[in-house]
Design an enzyme around this catalytic site. Structure first.
Site, PDB file in Angstrom:
ATOM      1  N   ASP A 171       0.665  -1.277  -0.036  1.00  0.00           N
ATOM      2  CA  ASP A 171       0.165   0.007   0.098  1.00  0.00           C
ATOM      3  C   ASP A 171       0.787   1.201   0.058  1.00  0.00           C
ATOM      4  O   ASP A 171       2.004   1.319   0.004  1.00  0.00           O
ATOM      5  CB  ASP A 171      -0.945   0.185   1.019  1.00  0.00           C
ATOM      6  CG  ASP A 171      -0.696  -0.799   2.253  1.00  0.00           C
ATOM      7  OD1 ASP A 171       0.339  -0.155   3.087  1.00  0.00           O
ATOM      8  OD2 ASP A 171      -1.336  -1.766   2.826  1.00  0.00           O
ATOM      9  N   MET A 218      -2.743   8.644  12.160  1.00  0.00           N
ATOM     10  CA  MET A 218      -3.837   9.122  11.204  1.00  0.00           C
ATOM     11  C   MET A 218      -4.588  10.160  11.938  1.00  0.00           C
ATOM     12  O   MET A 218      -6.058  10.094  11.937  1.00  0.00           O
ATOM     13  CB  MET A 218      -4.672   7.850  11.004  1.00  0.00           C
ATOM     14  CG  MET A 218      -4.141   6.805  10.252  1.00  0.00           C
ATOM     15  SD  MET A 218      -5.113   5.196  10.012  1.00  0.00           S
ATOM     16  CE  MET A 218      -4.811   4.530  11.771  1.00  0.00           C
ATOM     17  N   LYS A 253      -4.387   2.927  -0.186  1.00  0.00           N
ATOM     18  CA  LYS A 253      -5.705   3.652   0.207  1.00  0.00           C
ATOM     19  C   LYS A 253      -5.421   5.027   0.460  1.00  0.00           C
ATOM     20  O   LYS A 253      -4.399   5.426   1.007  1.00  0.00           O
ATOM     21  CB  LYS A 253      -6.387   3.087   1.491  1.00  0.00           C
ATOM     22  CG  LYS A 253      -6.468   1.661   1.632  1.00  0.00           C
ATOM     23  CD  LYS A 253      -6.941   1.374   2.774  1.00  0.00           C
ATOM     24  CE  LYS A 253      -6.780  -0.343   2.960  1.00  0.00           C
ATOM     25  NZ  LYS A 253      -6.672  -0.521   4.353  1.00  0.00           N
TER      26      LYS A 253
END
Ligand code: SAH
Length: 264
Positions: free
Chosen positions: A46, A182, A68
């Site tokens: 990813d 995040m 993503k």
């Protein structure tokens, strides 16, 4: 019944290795991760896996990108799970390469559960998680005697209902370092709730963008001014937020060679 393999066992065709690639600098790969990457026949990776690490993937190996973006999942998790199963069934040595550590906010647990439910053996290869590596590269000890006796890693990712439902009262201790993964998008909520829970407005805070990578940036500020800093400097993910007195362990003169230090 297939199982999670002991880490020293050989990588066999039809198995999947969940491999942590660390935060980006290939020198932070473990020797074990490197050994698995070098045997891979397909690598499913990813966005957090750096180019420098992808350069280590063998030339003949197939590369499948399932990156993503926040809120815009390129391949949904169920799709990734199925992809891993399909490649394993095709008899390949499958490496599922992930940023940091596969078991820290990496959904590695879910992927391993799905593989085992499909009777596919898996290897779990740890990686250096962002909280550890990025802070070292930024000159911030996660704990420091008399300053921080504990450290908490938290996800700032909001749940499906849009709420950031965290035990804020447990994060109010001034001798606790709080690290958000995040967290850029939900930073206004994070700072507001921490202040409400009792962290002082002047608590030192840092944001490390692309830690350990050639374009790493380190920003320093205080809890109350953090949101303003993100807007002013246009800070984007992947970024790690570190809150606590440990951020000021070293003064700017000692840090000047390891990244940009923003004005306080
Ligand atoms: N499994 C990973 C975390 C995945 S969650 C790990 O153990 O590190 C993704 C978040 O990790 C990003 O939004 C960011 O907060 C953090 N992150 C990962 N790599 C990073 C890096 N090189 N620099 C800064 N933050 C990073």
């Amino acid at each position: 019944m297939e199982t999670i393999k002991p880490n020293k066992q050989p990588f066999v065709h039809g198995e999947v290795a969940l491999v942590g690639s660390g935060p980006g600098d290939p020198e932070l790969l473990t020797i074990q991760a490197y050994r698995f990457i070098k045997q891979a026949e397909v690598v499913i990776y990813d966005r957090l896996v750096s180019e420098a690490i992808m350069d280590l993937v063998p030339e003949h190996c197939e590369r499948v990108y399932v990156g993503k973006k926040q809120a815009e999942h390129r391949v949904p998790q169920e799709g990734i799970n199925q992809l891993l199963v399909d490649y394993a069934h095709s008899g390949k040595k499958v490496v599922r390469l992930k940023g940091g550590d596969p078991f820290v906010f990496g959904r590695g647990g879910e992927e391993a559960q799905f593989l085992l439910a499909n009777n596919i053996a898996c290897h779990i290869v740890p990686g250096m998680t962002a909280a550890s590596a990025c802070t070292s590269y930024a000159g911030i000890p996660l704990t420091h005697r008399q300053v921080a006796q504990s450290c908490t890693f938290i996800t700032g990712n909001v749940q499906d209902n849009g709420a950031l439902d965290l035990p804020w009262h447990t994060l109010s201790d001034s001798k606790q370092t709080v690290v958000f993964y995040m967290g850029i998008k939900s930073l206004p909520t994070i700072t507001e709730q921490l202040l409400k829970a009792g962290r002082t407005a002047s608590t030192p805070a840092a944001i490390i963008h692309k830690g350990s990578q050639p374009d790493q940036k380190v920003y320093r500020s205080t809890l109350e001014k953090l949101v303003e800093l993100v807007i002013k400097e246009n800070i984007k993910p992947p970024s790690l937020i570190v809150i606590g007195d440990v951020v000021n362990t070293f003064d700017e003169d000692h840090l000047k060679h390891i990244g940009y230090v923003s004005p306080k």
